[in-house]
Design a protein around this motif. Structure first.
Motif, PDB file in Angstrom:
ATOM      1  N   ALA A 197       0.819  -1.215   0.000  1.00  0.00           N
ATOM      2  CA  ALA A 197       0.000   0.000   0.000  1.00  0.00           C
ATOM      3  C   ALA A 197       0.849   1.261   0.000  1.00  0.00           C
ATOM      4  O   ALA A 197       0.486   2.253  -0.639  1.00  0.00           O
ATOM      5  CB  ALA A 197      -0.951  -0.007   1.198  1.00  0.00           C
ATOM      6  N   VAL A 198       1.979   1.259   0.715  1.00  0.00           N
ATOM      7  CA  VAL A 198       2.795   2.479   0.739  1.00  0.00           C
ATOM      8  C   VAL A 198       3.344   2.790  -0.653  1.00  0.00           C
ATOM      9  O   VAL A 198       3.585   3.946  -0.992  1.00  0.00           O
ATOM     10  CB  VAL A 198       3.956   2.394   1.762  1.00  0.00           C
ATOM     11  CG1 VAL A 198       3.430   2.258   3.172  1.00  0.00           C
ATOM     12  CG2 VAL A 198       4.924   1.274   1.429  1.00  0.00           C
ATOM     13  N   GLN A 199       3.514   1.753  -1.478  1.00  0.00           N
ATOM     14  CA  GLN A 199       3.929   1.986  -2.861  1.00  0.00           C
ATOM     15  C   GLN A 199       2.776   2.589  -3.661  1.00  0.00           C
ATOM     16  O   GLN A 199       2.956   3.525  -4.433  1.00  0.00           O
ATOM     17  CB  GLN A 199       4.376   0.667  -3.491  1.00  0.00           C
ATOM     18  CG  GLN A 199       4.878   0.779  -4.920  1.00  0.00           C
ATOM     19  CD  GLN A 199       6.243   1.445  -4.998  1.00  0.00           C
ATOM     20  OE1 GLN A 199       7.021   1.351  -4.060  1.00  0.00           O
ATOM     21  NE2 GLN A 199       6.525   2.097  -6.106  1.00  0.00           N
ATOM     22  N   GLN A 200       1.576   2.066  -3.455  1.00  0.00           N
ATOM     23  CA  GLN A 200       0.425   2.533  -4.216  1.00  0.00           C
ATOM     24  C   GLN A 200       0.021   3.957  -3.858  1.00  0.00           C
ATOM     25  O   GLN A 200      -0.492   4.689  -4.708  1.00  0.00           O
ATOM     26  CB  GLN A 200      -0.768   1.585  -3.986  1.00  0.00           C
ATOM     27  CG  GLN A 200      -0.546   0.187  -4.539  1.00  0.00           C
ATOM     28  CD  GLN A 200      -0.331   0.192  -6.034  1.00  0.00           C
ATOM     29  OE1 GLN A 200      -1.146   0.732  -6.778  1.00  0.00           O
ATOM     30  NE2 GLN A 200       0.776  -0.381  -6.486  1.00  0.00           N
ATOM     31  N   TYR A 201       0.255   4.369  -2.621  1.00  0.00           N
ATOM     32  CA  TYR A 201      -0.093   5.724  -2.205  1.00  0.00           C
ATOM     33  C   TYR A 201       1.079   6.699  -2.325  1.00  0.00           C
ATOM     34  O   TYR A 201       1.019   7.803  -1.812  1.00  0.00           O
ATOM     35  CB  TYR A 201      -0.632   5.712  -0.770  1.00  0.00           C
ATOM     36  CG  TYR A 201      -2.050   5.192  -0.675  1.00  0.00           C
ATOM     37  CD1 TYR A 201      -3.132   5.965  -1.103  1.00  0.00           C
ATOM     38  CD2 TYR A 201      -2.313   3.915  -0.201  1.00  0.00           C
ATOM     39  CE1 TYR A 201      -4.428   5.484  -1.037  1.00  0.00           C
ATOM     40  CE2 TYR A 201      -3.609   3.423  -0.122  1.00  0.00           C
ATOM     41  CZ  TYR A 201      -4.668   4.217  -0.540  1.00  0.00           C
ATOM     42  OH  TYR A 201      -5.948   3.739  -0.474  1.00  0.00           O
ATOM     43  N   LEU A 202       2.145   6.277  -3.017  1.00  0.00           N
ATOM     44  CA  LEU A 202       3.291   7.140  -3.332  1.00  0.00           C
ATOM     45  C   LEU A 202       4.027   7.627  -2.090  1.00  0.00           C
ATOM     46  O   LEU A 202       4.670   8.680  -2.110  1.00  0.00           O
ATOM     47  CB  LEU A 202       2.855   8.342  -4.184  1.00  0.00           C
ATOM     48  CG  LEU A 202       2.012   8.058  -5.434  1.00  0.00           C
ATOM     49  CD1 LEU A 202       1.819   9.345  -6.235  1.00  0.00           C
ATOM     50  CD2 LEU A 202       2.637   6.985  -6.296  1.00  0.00           C
ATOM     51  N   CYS A 203       3.957   6.863  -0.989  1.00  0.00           N
ATOM     52  CA  CYS A 203       4.620   7.288   0.244  1.00  0.00           C
ATOM     53  C   CYS A 203       6.127   7.432   0.056  1.00  0.00           C
ATOM     54  O   CYS A 203       6.762   8.291   0.674  1.00  0.00           O
ATOM     55  CB  CYS A 203       4.329   6.297   1.366  1.00  0.00           C
ATOM     56  SG  CYS A 203       2.559   6.078   1.714  1.00  0.00           S
ATOM     57  N   ALA A 204       6.705   6.581  -0.809  1.00  0.00           N
ATOM     58  CA  ALA A 204       8.153   6.591  -0.988  1.00  0.00           C
ATOM     59  C   ALA A 204       8.633   7.748  -1.850  1.00  0.00           C
ATOM     60  O   ALA A 204       9.830   7.904  -2.052  1.00  0.00           O
ATOM     61  CB  ALA A 204       8.618   5.267  -1.591  1.00  0.00           C
ATOM     62  N   THR A 205       7.715   8.565  -2.370  1.00  0.00           N
ATOM     63  CA  THR A 205       8.155   9.767  -3.080  1.00  0.00           C
ATOM     64  C   THR A 205       8.544  10.865  -2.095  1.00  0.00           C
ATOM     65  O   THR A 205       9.287  11.784  -2.456  1.00  0.00           O
ATOM     66  CB  THR A 205       7.062  10.308  -4.016  1.00  0.00           C
ATOM     67  OG1 THR A 205       5.931  10.723  -3.243  1.00  0.00           O
ATOM     68  CG2 THR A 205       6.627   9.254  -5.015  1.00  0.00           C
ATOM     69  N   CYS A 206       8.025  10.807  -0.881  1.00  0.00           N
ATOM     70  CA  CYS A 206       8.322  11.838   0.110  1.00  0.00           C
ATOM     71  C   CYS A 206       9.181  11.321   1.264  1.00  0.00           C
ATOM     72  O   CYS A 206       9.838  12.116   1.938  1.00  0.00           O
ATOM     73  CB  CYS A 206       7.028  12.415   0.685  1.00  0.00           C
ATOM     74  SG  CYS A 206       6.092  13.430  -0.484  1.00  0.00           S
ATOM     75  N   HIS A 207       9.169  10.015   1.506  1.00  0.00           N
ATOM     76  CA  HIS A 207       9.863   9.452   2.659  1.00  0.00           C
ATOM     77  C   HIS A 207      10.810   8.332   2.239  1.00  0.00           C
ATOM     78  O   HIS A 207      10.485   7.542   1.350  1.00  0.00           O
ATOM     79  CB  HIS A 207       8.857   8.857   3.658  1.00  0.00           C
ATOM     80  CG  HIS A 207       7.838   9.817   4.166  1.00  0.00           C
ATOM     81  ND1 HIS A 207       8.085  10.687   5.204  1.00  0.00           N
ATOM     82  CD2 HIS A 207       6.561  10.049   3.774  1.00  0.00           C
ATOM     83  CE1 HIS A 207       7.001  11.406   5.441  1.00  0.00           C
ATOM     84  NE2 HIS A 207       6.057  11.051   4.579  1.00  0.00           N
ATOM     85  N   VAL A 208      11.947   8.249   2.904  1.00  0.00           N
ATOM     86  CA  VAL A 208      12.787   7.056   2.811  1.00  0.00           C
ATOM     87  C   VAL A 208      12.099   5.952   3.602  1.00  0.00           C
ATOM     88  O   VAL A 208      11.771   6.131   4.782  1.00  0.00           O
ATOM     89  CB  VAL A 208      14.194   7.310   3.391  1.00  0.00           C
ATOM     90  CG1 VAL A 208      14.994   6.016   3.431  1.00  0.00           C
ATOM     91  CG2 VAL A 208      14.932   8.352   2.570  1.00  0.00           C
ATOM     92  N   ILE A 209      11.852   4.812   2.937  1.00  0.00           N
ATOM     93  CA  ILE A 209      11.211   3.679   3.597  1.00  0.00           C
ATOM     94  C   ILE A 209      12.104   2.464   3.403  1.00  0.00           C
ATOM     95  O   ILE A 209      12.297   2.021   2.263  1.00  0.00           O
ATOM     96  CB  ILE A 209       9.804   3.401   3.021  1.00  0.00           C
ATOM     97  CG1 ILE A 209       8.943   4.668   3.078  1.00  0.00           C
ATOM     98  CG2 ILE A 209       9.130   2.262   3.780  1.00  0.00           C
ATOM     99  CD1 ILE A 209       7.581   4.514   2.445  1.00  0.00           C
ATOM    100  N   PRO A 210      12.678   1.928   4.462  1.00  0.00           N
ATOM    101  CA  PRO A 210      13.597   0.796   4.317  1.00  0.00           C
ATOM    102  C   PRO A 210      12.975  -0.349   3.526  1.00  0.00           C
ATOM    103  O   PRO A 210      11.857  -0.778   3.803  1.00  0.00           O
ATOM    104  CB  PRO A 210      13.879   0.377   5.761  1.00  0.00           C
ATOM    105  CG  PRO A 210      13.680   1.627   6.550  1.00  0.00           C
ATOM    106  CD  PRO A 210      12.546   2.343   5.878  1.00  0.00           C
TER     107      PRO A 210
END
Length: 283
Positions: A197-210
């Motif tokens: 889900a974090v990929q689908q909601y573009l979370c990794a465009t604003c945050h570093v996610i291990p």
């Protein structure tokens, strides 16, 4: 001399073996091309480096005009609102629903404007980027209009959500609507589903996610170790329930935050919260 020949033959054999393995992976469909999962980190990093170097090479001879003219930035703000914010979002404004889930995800342009030189940004807007959904705007905007967008993007990193709305004329861009999307039967949060889900909601465009491939430049804090932090958004005790509350309505939890309302379902919030609880500081 013999040792050099052996070394050379060994290198050639390794290269040939790698080529055969890569060909087999392609032929047998081993690489997952679905948009529900991100590229592997090595593939993402390779594509990112290739894109960055390619842009730098081709934009090297571009001379930027005077971008400090306020009229130029104001015109660029209108063009940005009409053509860019739908996929990239803006301070406090989420991308539209059709942009959520693009893979690779559209970059957060606040970070792009902060990190890339103006000629690089101009070239990307003008020429587009293959296999990203970024079109070549040279067929829709004049070069002068593209430079206007670049001029506004230089202002973008300085804008709070409230200041951005003033550039929009005081209007608030609504959160992405998902009409007709039914809420599935409630279940406990799944960390595996949350990672997708974090990929689908573009979370990794604003945050570093291990472990999650995303943008190279970020505008929000790293989520590494977030499960060990005391507070969510600096205001709520860090519990799964409070994390879900933050994900569903960030503006209500922390008025003025640049974190947009992404239109998550309750289940998506439970899943993402469960995934974030796995992100602990390394021992």
């Amino acid at each position: 001399m013999k040792s050099w020949k052996v070394a050379g033959l060994t290198v050639l054999a390794c290269m040939a073996g790698g080529a055969v393995l890569a060909g087999a992976a392609v032929f047998h469909g081993w690489y997952d091309v679905s948009a529900t999962g991100s590229h592997t980190l090595p593939v993402h990093d390779l594509l990112d480096v290739a894109q960055t170097r390619s842009v730098q090479r081709r934009a090297a001879g571009i001379a930027a005009p005077d971008l400090d003219d306020p009229d130029r930035a104001r015109n660029g703000a209108g063009l940005f609102r009409a053509n860019c914010v739908q996929c990239h979002g803006a301070p406090g404004v989420a991308p539209e629903s059709y942009a959520l889930g693009l893979n690779p995800p559209p970059a957060a342009l606040v970070a792009t404007a902060r990190e890339r030189p103006a000629p690089d940004i101009f070239w990307i807007i003008q020429q587009g980027i293959k296999m990203t959904g970024m079109p070549a705007w040279r067929y829709r905007l004049t070069d002068a209009e593209i430079w206007d967008v670049v001029a506004f993007m230089r202002v973008l990193p300085t804008l709070s959500p409230e200041a951005y709305r003033e550039w929009e004329g005081g209007e608030r861009t609504s959160a992405p609507a998902l009409p007709g999307r039914p809420e599935a039967q409630a279940r406990v949060g799944s960390a595996a589903a949350g990672r997708n889900a974090v990929q689908q909601y573009l979370c990794a465009t604003c945050h570093v996610i291990p472990g999650v491939a995303g943008a190279r430049h970020h505008v929000g804090p790293s989520l590494a170790g977030i499960a060990d932090r005391s507070y969510v958004a600096g205001t709520l005790p860090n519990t799964e329930a409070n994390m879900q509350r933050w994900l569903l309505a960030p503006g209500q939890v922390k008025p003025g935050t640049a974190m947009p309302d992404l239109g998550l379902t309750d289940q998506d919030a439970r899943d993402i919260s469960a995934f974030l609880q796995t992100l602990r500081q390394a021992d």
